[in-house]
Design an enzyme around this catalytic site. Structure first.
Site, PDB file in Angstrom:
ATOM      1  N   ASP A 168       0.800  -1.343  -0.228  1.00 14.79           N
ATOM      2  CA  ASP A 168      -0.048   0.131   0.024  1.00 14.79           C
ATOM      3  C   ASP A 168       1.033   1.135   0.658  1.00 14.79           C
ATOM      4  OD1 ASP A 168      -2.411  -1.670  -0.143  1.00 14.79           O
ATOM      5  OD2 ASP A 168      -2.505  -1.060   2.043  1.00 14.79           O
TER       6      ASP A 168
HETATM    7  N1  URA Z   1      -1.349  -5.927   3.765  1.00 13.60           N
HETATM    8  C1  URA Z   1      -1.694  -4.100   3.795  1.00 13.60           C
HETATM    9  O1  URA Z   1      -2.345  -4.566   4.570  1.00 13.60           O
HETATM   10  N2  URA Z   1      -1.027  -3.489   2.800  1.00 13.60           N
HETATM   11  C2  URA Z   1      -0.010  -3.742   2.782  1.00 13.60           C
HETATM   12  O2  URA Z   1       0.246  -3.406   2.032  1.00 13.60           O
HETATM   13  C3  URA Z   1       0.540  -5.340   1.998  1.00 13.60           C
HETATM   14  C4  URA Z   1       0.116  -6.259   3.570  1.00 13.60           C
END
Ligand code: URA
Length: 250
Positions: free
Chosen positions: A112
């Site tokens: 993310d």
């Molecule tokens: N899980 C999440 O919630 N975000 C990420 O970036 C990776 C795994």
């Protein structure tokens, strides 16, 4: 896996542009100026076809080392997106030097925008496909700060699988509680979580499923790859041969 020994003949200007050394038109000029040698002889045509694995190419006296693929280990900072292009945000590709961008790498999976940590970038589609395949169950370990008192009951829930907001049942995951502390009257937990799949926002949604909120997230490993503590946020390096070997053999 693509076998580099299978590389056939390629145009010299194509080789130089693939390696980010010169564009096709720049190569033409370099060749005209006698600055490009193949096996010790100045070439006359930038379209000359050679086997880049065998031919000794030099530009301005410097040997050109051909490779088809690159593998970069990035410590992704917050604020950049795991994509090759984006209308609004900087991407992980914007963090790279031109010599690496020339290989047209892409991120293997996604973190993310507000997640930090280990992200592999490559132009090796086959390896990326194998690492991302849901059937391969590549383990990914995250460290997180979570708002709330994460406890052994959450560990049991994650081991058994929790139901995400869209009804998906997660595969068994391993939770390790590192420490808990109080801040402004609220309990925070630092944890490590290893998951074997990679659903959208998976770690955040797993904690939501047990009534807690991830406030900071960092990936520290993917399969045999570990985040290199020498890499500052935003820094990257090529994989060491043994890391690549481990990835290929997993
Ligand atoms: N899980 C999440 O919630 N975000 C990420 O970036 C990776 C795994």
């Amino acid at each position: 896996m693509s076998d580099s020994k299978s590389v056939k003949k390629l145009r010299v200007d194509k080789i130089l542009s693939h390696l980010g050394i010169s564009t096709r038109s720049e190569s033409k000029k370099l060749v005209k100026q006698g600055r490009v040698l193949v096996d010790g002889v100045a070439i006359k045509d930038s379209g000359l076809q050679v086997n880049p694995e065998i031919a000794k190419i030099e530009v301005d006296g410097e040997a050109v080392h051909y490779r088809e693929f690159i593998y970069l280990l990035l410590n992704k900072p917050q604020g950049v997106v795991s994509a090759t292009e984006d209308k609004w945000d900087d991407t992980v590709i914007d963090l790279l030097e031109a010599q690496y961008i020339a290989f047209e790498p892409f991120p293997v999976g996604r973190l993310d925008k507000d997640t930090e940590g280990l992200l592999l970038l490559t132009n090796d589609g086959q390896l990326a496909h194998e690492l991302l395949s849901p059937r391969k169950h590549v383990p990914k370990t995250y460290e997180a700060s979570v708002l709330g008192a994460v406890d052994e009951a959450d560990g049991v829930a994650f081991r058994n699988g929790v139901t995400l907001d869209d009804g998906y049942e997660t595969m068994p995951a391993e939770l390790e509680i590192i420490r808990q502390f109080e801040q402004e009257g609220e309990i925070h937990s630092e944890i490590r979580l290893t998951i074997m799949e990679g659903k959208f926002h998976q770690v955040k949604r797993m904690f939501e499923a047990v009534g807690k909120k991830v406030v900071y997230l960092k990936r520290i490993s993917m399969g045999p790859l570990q985040l290199d503590p020498e890499l500052a946020l935003g820094d990257y390096r090529e994989l060491y041969p043994e890391e690549l070997e481990a990835l290929r053999n997993r």
